[in-house]
Each structure stands twice: as structure tokens, then as C-alpha cells.
Design a protein around this motif. Structure first.
Motif, PDB file in Angstrom:
ATOM      1  N   LYS A 179      38.323  40.568  49.383  1.00 37.45           N
ATOM      2  CA  LYS A 179      39.776  40.551  49.271  1.00 37.45           C
ATOM      3  C   LYS A 179      40.186  41.379  48.055  1.00 37.45           C
ATOM      4  O   LYS A 179      39.490  41.373  47.034  1.00 37.45           O
ATOM      5  CB  LYS A 179      40.263  39.111  49.126  1.00 37.45           C
ATOM      6  CG  LYS A 179      40.003  38.243  50.352  1.00 37.45           C
ATOM      7  CD  LYS A 179      40.209  36.772  50.056  1.00 37.45           C
ATOM      8  CE  LYS A 179      39.073  36.214  49.209  1.00 37.45           C
ATOM      9  NZ  LYS A 179      39.140  34.748  49.047  1.00 37.45           N
ATOM     10  N   PHE A 181      43.183  42.482  45.191  1.00 37.34           N
ATOM     11  CA  PHE A 181      44.367  41.994  44.491  1.00 37.34           C
ATOM     12  C   PHE A 181      44.813  43.015  43.442  1.00 37.34           C
ATOM     13  O   PHE A 181      43.984  43.597  42.735  1.00 37.34           O
ATOM     14  CB  PHE A 181      44.085  40.665  43.789  1.00 37.34           C
ATOM     15  CG  PHE A 181      43.761  39.529  44.709  1.00 37.34           C
ATOM     16  CD1 PHE A 181      44.776  38.747  45.251  1.00 37.34           C
ATOM     17  CD2 PHE A 181      42.444  39.244  45.040  1.00 37.34           C
ATOM     18  CE1 PHE A 181      44.472  37.700  46.110  1.00 37.34           C
ATOM     19  CE2 PHE A 181      42.132  38.197  45.890  1.00 37.34           C
ATOM     20  CZ  PHE A 181      43.158  37.424  46.430  1.00 37.34           C
ATOM     21  N   PRO A 188      48.608  40.291  46.354  1.00 38.69           N
ATOM     22  CA  PRO A 188      47.451  40.602  47.208  1.00 38.69           C
ATOM     23  C   PRO A 188      47.644  41.980  47.821  1.00 38.69           C
ATOM     24  O   PRO A 188      48.764  42.439  48.030  1.00 38.69           O
ATOM     25  CB  PRO A 188      47.479  39.499  48.258  1.00 38.69           C
ATOM     26  CG  PRO A 188      48.922  39.092  48.328  1.00 38.69           C
ATOM     27  CD  PRO A 188      49.476  39.258  46.936  1.00 38.69           C
ATOM     28  N   SER A 190      46.255  44.840  50.953  1.00 39.68           N
ATOM     29  CA  SER A 190      45.620  44.928  52.265  1.00 39.68           C
ATOM     30  C   SER A 190      44.182  45.394  52.115  1.00 39.68           C
ATOM     31  O   SER A 190      43.871  46.232  51.249  1.00 39.68           O
ATOM     32  CB  SER A 190      46.387  45.906  53.157  1.00 39.68           C
ATOM     33  OG  SER A 190      47.724  45.497  53.329  1.00 39.68           O
ATOM     34  N   ASP A 213      36.270  32.520  46.640  1.00 39.14           N
ATOM     35  CA  ASP A 213      37.546  31.802  46.625  1.00 39.14           C
ATOM     36  C   ASP A 213      37.847  31.407  45.180  1.00 39.14           C
ATOM     37  O   ASP A 213      37.610  30.269  44.755  1.00 39.14           O
ATOM     38  CB  ASP A 213      37.487  30.569  47.531  1.00 39.14           C
ATOM     39  CG  ASP A 213      37.390  30.935  48.993  1.00 39.14           C
ATOM     40  OD1 ASP A 213      38.009  31.940  49.388  1.00 39.14           O
ATOM     41  OD2 ASP A 213      36.685  30.218  49.734  1.00 39.14           O
ATOM     42  N   GLN A 217      45.586  31.902  42.179  1.00 42.72           N
ATOM     43  CA  GLN A 217      47.021  31.834  42.447  1.00 42.72           C
ATOM     44  C   GLN A 217      47.867  31.596  41.199  1.00 42.72           C
ATOM     45  O   GLN A 217      48.932  32.222  41.059  1.00 42.72           O
ATOM     46  CB  GLN A 217      47.308  30.752  43.501  1.00 42.72           C
ATOM     47  CG  GLN A 217      46.783  31.088  44.893  1.00 42.72           C
ATOM     48  CD  GLN A 217      47.289  32.441  45.390  1.00 42.72           C
ATOM     49  OE1 GLN A 217      48.453  32.793  45.194  1.00 42.72           O
ATOM     50  NE2 GLN A 217      46.409  33.202  46.024  1.00 42.72           N
ATOM     51  N   LEU A 220      48.225  34.965  39.531  1.00 43.04           N
ATOM     52  CA  LEU A 220      49.085  35.870  40.288  1.00 43.04           C
ATOM     53  C   LEU A 220      50.553  35.510  40.102  1.00 43.04           C
ATOM     54  O   LEU A 220      51.405  36.387  39.929  1.00 43.04           O
ATOM     55  CB  LEU A 220      48.717  35.826  41.772  1.00 43.04           C
ATOM     56  CG  LEU A 220      47.305  36.289  42.152  1.00 43.04           C
ATOM     57  CD1 LEU A 220      47.100  36.173  43.662  1.00 43.04           C
ATOM     58  CD2 LEU A 220      47.054  37.719  41.695  1.00 43.04           C
TER      59      LEU A 220
END
Length: 282
Positions: A179, A181, A188, A190, A213, A217, A220
Motif C-alpha cells: 500500500k 501513502f 492514501p 493508488s 497493517d 491512521q 494521516l
């Protein structure tokens, strides 16, 4: 940077210290001059557990020092009261410091910029226009490889104008899906082998590629909140603190007939005081 004793011997026992990355002084004999291409923390290059703090005590504009710290993933000496001389931090530098320190503290705790697996300053993952030399400025990136295989790119825009960057993330992962960021903006991204971002003048960027994981959050959300306003909208004006001398009535010293409670008389004598270290003052 190097230890003040001009050797690396103290690295065996000293794990932290100041870093002076300037190469000369301006004509006022107090303002540091920096290379456009950021210098590398040699001690951190040798040992990723090292923590240097970039120090520029007399700076009226701290952009260079802050960008050097961010690029190296190290600390910044946020010093305003310099031995009683007030060298205040401007609103723009203060805001940049808030954003940079928020990111670096989280990245340090997560072992991206300390005790990492590998570090590549001047990463070729960031595509530069033509054969533009680093000394010409523009966006420049450091790539940190986490022990888990995750990747982090810290980017500084060493130019006074907006810059669009292209970052190749394909070198991270070895086939593992990760993922992406935009840590600086708190967003986030793509999934892609190439990230495109816009950096403001003398701005910052941070891109994370992770397969884990992470508890990310809260970071962010905080970065979203504090980066809504562009850095260049904050004042960079610096001026000395205005002071006015205040007189006081003269008073004669008071003679003591006995030793005050809790105190002892130290007879006048000659003695030798010895100390050792690599510091240049103190």
C-alpha cells in the motif's frame, strides 16, 4: 558531519550529538552557508542507530537546516534562547518544524529512519529532469529500507519554486503488493509503480510503501490537518527582539554575621578541575 575531535573514535561510545552541515560563513561572519545538495550524516551512514541533531543557532531562516535534517532522517536543534540571545523561529520555520518533527518522530518509533536495513541518499528512484546535477537543486530523495521490506522516501525540494516529482516505487517489494501513502499530506495513494506529487517551493514530501497493517491512521489524520495551509503562506520575516534597559536602585552588599541555613563555607583555595569529551563548549 563528523565528531568535533575530527575522528570517528567517539562513535564507539557517543550515540548522539550536534551536526554542523554548513561549509562556510557569509560575509556577516555569523550566517551559515549551505550547499544546495544536502550533506550526508557520515556517522549515521556508518551506524543507523545514530541520532544527530542539525544545529544552526544563529539562523534567521532555518529552511536549509530543516531540509538537511529531513533528508537525513535526523533531528533538528530547535534552539531559540542561544546563551541568552533570542534567535526566534519565524512562523514559516515553526510550521515547517511542526510538520517535519511530526513525521520524523513517528518514523523513528516505527524504525524507518533508525535501526533500518538500508539507506540510500540521493535515490535514483526519484526521476530527475534530464541529467540535472544535484547541485542545481530541485527535488532530491532519500530512500530508507525497513527490516520488513517496506520502503520510505523522504523528499526535499531544494528550489524556490513548485516542483512536480515522479517517484519509481517498483524497486520496493520484490513482487509483494504494498500500500502507498503520501505521508506528508496524510493521504492514501493508488497502487502503482510510479507516484506523482507536487512539492511546494522549498517544501517536503514523504512516501511510504508498506505491506503491513501499521497503526497509521492517527498520523494521516494529523498530517491532513496541519498541511492544509501551504508553508509559503506563513511569514518568513525575522527581526531581533526589541529590548529596553530598565534601571534599578543601587544597593550595598549585606554583611552576614553567620552562615545561612543549609549552606556551608567553602574556604578559598587552589584546585584543579578536569573534564574530557568531544564538545567544543560548555
Amino acid at each position: 558531519g563528523r565528531p568535533e575531535d575530527a575522528t570517528f573514535k567517539s562513535a564507539e561510545w557517543s550515540i548522539t550529538g550536534w551536526g554542523y552541515f554548513n561549509y562556510k560563513l557569509y560575509e556577516d561572519n555569523i550566517t551559515y552557508r549551505y550547499e544546495v545538495a544536502p550533506g550526508i550524516d557520515k556517522l549515521k551512514w556508518l551506524d543507523g542507530r545514530r541520532m544527530t541533531h542539525v544545529c544552526d543557532r544563529w539562523a534567521k531562516n532555518r529552511t536549509d537546516a530543516l531540509q538537511y535534517a529531513f533528508f537525513n532522517g535526523i533531528g533538528f536543534e530547535s534552539w531559540e534562547n542561544v546563551w541568552g540571545v533570542f534567535m526566534h523561529i519565524t512562523p514559516r520555520d515553526g510550521e515547517a518544524l511542526r510538520r517535519v518533527s511530526t513525521l520524523l518522530r513517528w518514523l523513528g518509533r516505527e524504525r524507518f529512519i533508525q535501526d533500518y536495513k538500508d539507506w540510500e541518499p540521493y535515490s535514483s528512484d526519484l526521476l530527475r529532469e534530464g541529467l540535472l546535477p544535484f547541485a542545481a537543486g530541485g527535488p532530491i530523495a532519500s530512500r530508507f529500507l525497513h527490516a520488513s521490506g517496506d520502503c520510505l522516501w523522504l523528499v526535499v525540494n531544494r528550489a524556490g519554486h513548485e516542483a512536480r516529482i515522479q517517484l519509481d516505487t517498483s524497486s520496493c517489494g520484490g513482487g509483494t503488493t504494498r500500500k502507498l501513502f503520501d505521508l506528508y499530506s496524510g493521504l492514501p495513494l493508488s497502487a502503482s509503480s510510479e507516484v506523482q506529487l507536487t512539492l511546494e517551493p522549498n517544501g517536503y514530501g514523504a512516501v511510504l510503501a508498506t505491506s503491513r497493517d501499521l497503526l497509521i491512521q492517527p498520523l494521516l489524520k494529523e498530517m491532513q490537518d496541519i498541511t492544509k495551509r501551504p508553508l509559503h503562506s506563513f511569514s518568513a520575516h525575522w527581526e531581533p527582539l526589541r529590548q529596553q534597559m530598565v534601571g534599578s536602585a543601587s544597593s550595598a552588599p549585606t554583611a552576614l554575621s553567620e552562615t545561612p541555613p543549609g549552606m556551608v563555607l567553602v574556604p578559598r583555595t587552589s584546585y584543579r578541575f578536569r573534564a574530557a569529551g568531544t564538545e567544543i563548549e560548555g
